[in-house]
Design an enzyme around this catalytic site. Structure first.
Site, PDB file in Angstrom:
ATOM      1  N   HIS A 113       0.734  -1.179   0.152  1.00 38.98           N
ATOM      2  CA  HIS A 113       0.192  -0.273   0.218  1.00 38.98           C
ATOM      3  C   HIS A 113       0.535   1.423  -0.171  1.00 38.98           C
ATOM      4  O   HIS A 113       1.467   0.904   0.785  1.00 38.98           O
ATOM      5  CB  HIS A 113      -1.159  -0.285   1.282  1.00 38.98           C
ATOM      6  CG  HIS A 113      -1.592   0.818   1.794  1.00 38.98           C
ATOM      7  ND1 HIS A 113      -1.770   2.330   1.674  1.00 38.98           N
ATOM      8  CD2 HIS A 113      -3.527   1.239   0.722  1.00 38.98           C
ATOM      9  CE1 HIS A 113      -2.665   3.187   1.484  1.00 38.98           C
ATOM     10  NE2 HIS A 113      -3.684   1.649   1.114  1.00 38.98           N
TER      11      HIS A 113
ATOM     12  N   ASP B  78     -11.146   0.945  -1.088  1.00 35.89           N
ATOM     13  CA  ASP B  78     -10.918   1.919  -0.122  1.00 35.89           C
ATOM     14  C   ASP B  78     -11.461   2.909   0.464  1.00 35.89           C
ATOM     15  O   ASP B  78     -10.986   4.141   1.125  1.00 35.89           O
ATOM     16  CB  ASP B  78      -9.824   2.498  -1.407  1.00 35.89           C
ATOM     17  CG  ASP B  78      -8.200   3.589  -0.713  1.00 35.89           C
ATOM     18  OD1 ASP B  78      -7.885   3.675  -1.616  1.00 35.89           O
ATOM     19  OD2 ASP B  78      -8.312   3.058   0.145  1.00 35.89           O
TER      20      ASP B  78
HETATM   21  C1  LIG Z   1      -4.096   6.072   4.144  1.00 36.77           C
HETATM   22  O1  LIG Z   1      -4.369   7.972   3.969  1.00 36.77           O
HETATM   23  C2  LIG Z   1      -5.379   7.900   2.728  1.00 36.77           C
HETATM   24  C3  LIG Z   1      -5.831   8.681   2.946  1.00 36.77           C
HETATM   25  C4  LIG Z   1      -6.308   8.469   1.347  1.00 36.77           C
HETATM   26  C5  LIG Z   1      -7.166  10.016   1.290  1.00 36.77           C
HETATM   27  O2  LIG Z   1      -7.863   9.797   0.695  1.00 36.77           O
HETATM   28  O3  LIG Z   1      -6.803  11.699   1.476  1.00 36.77           O
HETATM   29  C6  LIG Z   1      -6.244   7.972   0.460  1.00 36.77           C
HETATM   30  C7  LIG Z   1      -5.547   7.138   0.467  1.00 36.77           C
HETATM   31  C8  LIG Z   1      -5.656   5.810  -0.151  1.00 36.77           C
HETATM   32  O4  LIG Z   1      -5.668   6.524  -1.450  1.00 36.77           O
HETATM   33  O5  LIG Z   1      -5.621   4.320   0.322  1.00 36.77           O
HETATM   34  C9  LIG Z   1      -5.229   6.453   2.431  1.00 36.77           C
HETATM   35 MN   LIG Z   2      -5.300   2.673   0.157  1.00 40.16          MN
END
Ligand SMILES: COc1cc(C(=O)O)cc(C(=O)O)c1
Ligand SMILES: [Mn+2]
Length: 340
Positions: free
Chosen positions: A179, A302
């Site tokens: 990730h 997600d």
């Molecule tokens: C760990 O924090 C995250 C934040 C976000 C966001 O939309 O700000 C997207 C992901 C992701 O795409 O996995 C992860």
């Molecule tokens: Mn993610």
């Protein structure tokens, strides 16, 4: 009605959230700080960090997540300790909190085995103990694979120090989900502004760079059965794979890159699978399926970073054959993550 298994679903525990709040208040130069502050310490001196209300959704399993899964027809969430996981902590704290999160995750999955599966965490910066945790995750805890978030202290997975982890995962047929997290201190340069540190751009650059370093360094010659999963429609690699392949093979010919047994395109098709998380674009999905093969593409939401309903609508409205739909929505996930 096709069984729906969402495979990049974010979750956390209070102990990890509390430790990340300490990170948020520490003088760290890590580019993850912008996101960590916005999620875990938003009410404290928020200048320039942008408050993002994800913490409740991350901690929650049964109050909002499960009712939404019921409402929208999502059969399962494959739960993963959300980025940056334990990787910003010292190696001992990281090892302890990964094991604690894995225990909690196993409890959640044991309580509702038809609704939740899970990927275990580990501390890459303590590789020998991490390899032991991989064995515990896949053995005693009965989880479904591993999750890790990109670099650790600026080191990428071509570095031989991480290989005990790959050895354990390969031997146990355990998929490692890489990730994203914010780009490392050496990569972050112009990515520190305009919210380019995370989901909009920096995440793709960070994971894509890690993937290419693994492929080009010959990691998959050493671990031919190792399977890596990445999210976000393959972190830009599928769309660039022709050029990556062409330029790497030329670099090998002129001695600019090490010789490898297979080509970049072969490594990507043989040793990687990827999910649609956070890329709800039918054109991108059709291209990815046609270019990389339907057996390598897995649906994901997600959550809670992406709302659940639009991601369900996206896949339910996606034009594809029945065989493709079954592969995308649950068949590939059942194979890759050992879900019954
Ligand atoms: C760990 O924090 C995250 C934040 C976000 C966001 O939309 O700000 C997207 C992901 C992701 O795409 O996995 C992860
Ligand atoms: Mn993610």
């Amino acid at each position: 009605k096709c069984r729906l298994i969402a495979c990049e679903e974010a979750w956390t525990i209070p102990e990890v959230a509390a430790e990340l709040q300490k990170v948020a208040r520490s003088p760290t130069q890590s580019l993850d700080k912008l996101l960590v502050k916005g999620i875990y310490d938003a009410d404290h001196d928020t200048s320039g960090y942008g408050k993002m209300n994800f913490l409740h959704g991350l901690l929650d399993v049964e109050e909002q997540r499960l009712p939404q899964m019921d409402e929208y027809g999502v059969d399962m969430h494959l739960l993963t300790l959300t980025a940056p996981g334990v990787q910003m902590f010292d190696a001992d704290t990281a090892t302890e909190l990964a094991a604690l999160a894995n225990d909690r995750l196993a409890e959640i999955c044991a309580k509702r085995p038809t609704r939740f599966a899970g990927l275990g965490s580990f501390a890459p910066h303590s590789p020998k103990r991490a390899a032991k945790e991989v064995e515990r995750v896949m053995g005693e805890l009965g989880l479904n694979g591993l999750i890790v978030n990109g670099h650790t202290n600026g080191d990428y997975f071509d570095d031989y120090r991480f290989w005990p982890i790959f050895e354990a995962a390969e031997a146990l047929d355990a998929t490692i989900y890489i990730h994203p997290r914010g780009p490392s201190d050496t990569l972050k340069g112009p990515l520190q502004d305009y919210a380019m540190d995370s989901a909009m751009w920096g995440y793709g650059v960070e994971v894509g760079t890690n993937m290419l370093r693994m492929m080009a360094s010959g990691v998959f010659d050493r671990f031919p059965k190792l399977r890596i999963c990445v999210g976000h429609m393959g972190e830009m690699v599928p769309f660039f794979i022709w050029r990556i392949n062409f330029m790497n093979s030329r670099a090998q010919k002129v001695g600019r890159a090490p010789k490898t047994q297979r080509s970049m395109e072969e490594y990507f098709k043989d040793n990687f699978v990827f999910t649609t998380s956070g890329v709800e674009d039918p054109l991108a999905l059709r291209y990815a399926i046609d270019r990389m093969g339907i057996d390598n593409v897995i649906w994901a939401i997600d959550y809670p970073y992406q709302p659940m309903k639009p991601a369900v609508d996206f896949i339910e409205n996606f034009v594809c054959t029945d065989a493709e739909r079954h592969a995308l929505c649950h068949g590939n996930a059942e194979r890759v993550f050992h879900i019954a």
